[in-house]
Design a protein around this motif. Structure first.
Motif, PDB file in Angstrom:
ATOM      1  N   ARG A  40       0.847  -1.186   0.000  1.00  0.00           N
ATOM      2  CA  ARG A  40       0.000   0.000   0.000  1.00  0.00           C
ATOM      3  C   ARG A  40       0.886   1.241   0.000  1.00  0.00           C
ATOM      4  O   ARG A  40       1.880   1.311   0.716  1.00  0.00           O
ATOM      5  CB  ARG A  40      -0.916   0.009   1.231  1.00  0.00           C
ATOM      6  N   TYR A  63       1.373   5.216   0.693  1.00  0.00           N
ATOM      7  CA  TYR A  63       0.845   6.295   1.523  1.00  0.00           C
ATOM      8  C   TYR A  63       1.587   7.601   1.224  1.00  0.00           C
ATOM      9  O   TYR A  63       2.816   7.597   1.016  1.00  0.00           O
ATOM     10  CB  TYR A  63       1.037   5.986   3.011  1.00  0.00           C
ATOM     11  N   TYR A  82      -3.237  10.038   2.678  1.00  0.00           N
ATOM     12  CA  TYR A  82      -3.943   9.326   1.613  1.00  0.00           C
ATOM     13  C   TYR A  82      -3.236   8.012   1.310  1.00  0.00           C
ATOM     14  O   TYR A  82      -2.004   7.904   1.443  1.00  0.00           O
ATOM     15  CB  TYR A  82      -4.004  10.162   0.337  1.00  0.00           C
ATOM     16  N   ASP A  97      -5.027   2.708  -3.434  1.00  0.00           N
ATOM     17  CA  ASP A  97      -5.501   1.333  -3.280  1.00  0.00           C
ATOM     18  C   ASP A  97      -5.383   0.541  -4.573  1.00  0.00           C
ATOM     19  O   ASP A  97      -4.821   1.021  -5.577  1.00  0.00           O
ATOM     20  CB  ASP A  97      -6.945   1.321  -2.762  1.00  0.00           C
ATOM     21  N   LYS A 146      -7.057   4.438  -6.788  1.00  0.00           N
ATOM     22  CA  LYS A 146      -7.770   5.610  -6.317  1.00  0.00           C
ATOM     23  C   LYS A 146      -7.226   5.996  -4.949  1.00  0.00           C
ATOM     24  O   LYS A 146      -6.934   5.127  -4.124  1.00  0.00           O
ATOM     25  CB  LYS A 146      -9.273   5.335  -6.222  1.00  0.00           C
ATOM     26  N   TRP A 147      -7.126   7.293  -4.707  1.00  0.00           N
ATOM     27  CA  TRP A 147      -6.607   7.772  -3.430  1.00  0.00           C
ATOM     28  C   TRP A 147      -7.706   7.736  -2.378  1.00  0.00           C
ATOM     29  O   TRP A 147      -8.761   8.335  -2.551  1.00  0.00           O
ATOM     30  CB  TRP A 147      -6.071   9.198  -3.572  1.00  0.00           C
ATOM     31  N   LYS A 148      -7.420   7.039  -1.283  1.00  0.00           N
ATOM     32  CA  LYS A 148      -8.372   6.907  -0.187  1.00  0.00           C
ATOM     33  C   LYS A 148      -7.905   7.765   0.982  1.00  0.00           C
ATOM     34  O   LYS A 148      -6.783   7.605   1.469  1.00  0.00           O
ATOM     35  CB  LYS A 148      -8.465   5.450   0.255  1.00  0.00           C
ATOM     36  N   LEU A 176      -7.330   8.901   4.760  1.00  0.00           N
ATOM     37  CA  LEU A 176      -7.206   8.236   6.058  1.00  0.00           C
ATOM     38  C   LEU A 176      -7.174   9.306   7.148  1.00  0.00           C
ATOM     39  O   LEU A 176      -7.087  10.501   6.857  1.00  0.00           O
ATOM     40  CB  LEU A 176      -5.942   7.379   6.093  1.00  0.00           C
TER      41      LEU A 176
END
Length: 434
Positions: free
Chosen positions: A282, A284, A316, A319, A323-325, A327
């Motif tokens: 992942r 970040y 962020y 994923d 796409k940027w998720k 946090l």
């Protein structure tokens, strides 16, 4: 006759004495009334007096009162070194207002780096810590790599950099042997960036090249992820404008597998000085800022000129769907942390940095806390304090010890503004709660 005159003279003397006594009494009474009115005026909240006479000496004890502090404007406070200032409403703001409560840690001073450096870079490979470039002063830059051995706890080597390589604001990452160096600022003060990229083979100490970036960048977020070298954001060629572009290049064993960089999904926030980390497949990006110092227009030496910066603590994750998720954000905004992190026990640990500027003096405020982001719970915590606040520090971890070196430290415990560029190396035992 004589007796009459004597009696009259005596009577005159008594009348004068009487008048003198009455006058003194009147003056004394007037003084008491005036003193009472003065003591009772609106300029005092309370005042008490005791008078004691002992051996013909008078001792006066005054209980102090509290008065409103004088207001201080931003202009009056500008350039003054104060531990406290005001925000214009009369309310006091500590110069360390941004400090967060944190446990005290026991730090050990280790051997200083061979040179002090600001805005340098660092990569750890096993027990070796490679510390790159950086400013020595605003008018001088380093063009070499210093190497620290964590097992022996000493500086053990030096590697000269290519003459064409940038000296600060580098993007950098390693695959465990090869160190990939991307773009950055070439020269001191606020000179321009380069698009050049390089590779260092840490076993042979030889340098190689990669295709240049499509455009030069300052301090882009850089990582290796899924066989590709990712470069994101940073500042544009004027050193100030935040950029959102995201490029990647397939690499293996220090060699490019493609001739050109591929365009990827832009990052949510542009700008430089953020942490960029890969854990468990992942990706970040953490913190950073928008805006930075710029070269003063017309300056022949590209003299740095302050501009407005916006610091953020956004986090962020990219994923599987690319796409940027978003946090949970950091405990407070934090920038200048691109090499101030390590991954320990499935947690990201970040030390120091810069946060929002002081609301009155507008000075840069350095960070002295150590933050932990638990990847299992996706929660932040403040786990300790550094020996002082410091930005662009270079952090490593070995055998239970958290190390940091270099950067720019604060002016003292009561002044978080930046001052001295340091070469110091410190370490502390790090115990994390899972």
């Amino acid at each position: 006759m004589v007796m009459v005159r004597a009696s009259a003279a005596s009577s005159g003397k008594h009348n004068k004495s009487t008048r003198l006594v009455i006058l003194c009494a009147a003056l004394f009474g007037f003084g008491l009334i005036a003193d009472y009115l003065w003591a009772s005026s609106s300029g005092f909240n309370s005042i008490s007096r005791w008078v004691s006479v002992r051996n013909s000496q008078t001792t006066q004890i005054i209980v102090p009162y509290k008065t409103p502090p004088p207001k201080v404007t931003a202009e009056e406070s500008k350039g003054k070194e104060k531990s406290d200032t005001q925000d214009g409403s009369g309310r006091f703001l500590s110069a360390t207002f941004a400090d967060l409560p944190a446990p005290e840690l026991e730090w050990q001073r280790m051997a200083d780096a061979p040179v002090p450096r600001l805005d340098g870079a660092a990569i750890q490979i096993k027990d070796l810590f490679y510390v790159f470039a950086g400013y020595g002063t605003i008018n001088s830059v380093h063009s070499h790599v210093d190497i620290y051995n964590f097992t022996d706890d000493k500086w053990v080597g030096r590697i000269d950099m290519p003459k064409e390589m940038a000296h600060s604001h580098l993007g950098m990452v390693t695959d465990g042997r090869y160190i990939y160096i991307v773009t950055g600022q070439y020269g001191p003060q606020c000179r321009g960036p380069t698009a050049r990229t390089f590779v260092l083979d840490t076993e042979t100490k030889q340098w190689g090249d990669l295709p240049p970036l499509p455009f030069p960048r300052y301090a882009p977020a850089t990582q290796l992820w899924r066989g590709r070298l990712h470069v994101m954001g940073g500042s544009g060629e004027n050193r100030y404008t935040p950029r959102l572009e995201h490029w990647s290049l397939a690499v293996k064993d220090g060699k490019p597998l493609e001739k050109e960089w591929r365009t990827e999904i832009p990052i949510p926030h542009g700008g430089p000085h953020r942490a960029c980390i890969v854990v468990d497949d992942r990706l970040y990006i953490i913190g950073g800022q928008e805006g930075d110092f710029m070269a003063k227009p017309g300056s022949p030496i590209f003299k740095c000129s302050r501009r407005n910066e916006v610091v953020y603590g956004d986090v962020y994750m990219l994923d599987d769907e690319m796409k940027w998720k978003p946090l949970p954000s950091m405990p407070k905004p934090d920038s200048h942390i691109e090499f101030a992190w390590v991954v320990v026990n499935n947690s990201i640990v970040i030390a120091g940095g810069t946060t929002e500027k002081h609301p009155v003096t507008k000075k840069m405020v350095l960070v002295g806390e150590i933050f932990q982001f638990n990847l299992n719970t996706e929660k932040w915590s403040v786990i300790g304090k550094l020996p002082y606040r410091v930005k662009t520090t270079l952090v490593g971890f070995w055998n239970g010890w958290l190390y940091f070196t270099s950067g720019q430290r604060d002016r003292g415990p009561d002044d978080p503004a930046p001052k001295k560029v340091i070469a110091e190396m410190w370490r502390t035992k790090l115990k994390l709660n899972s």
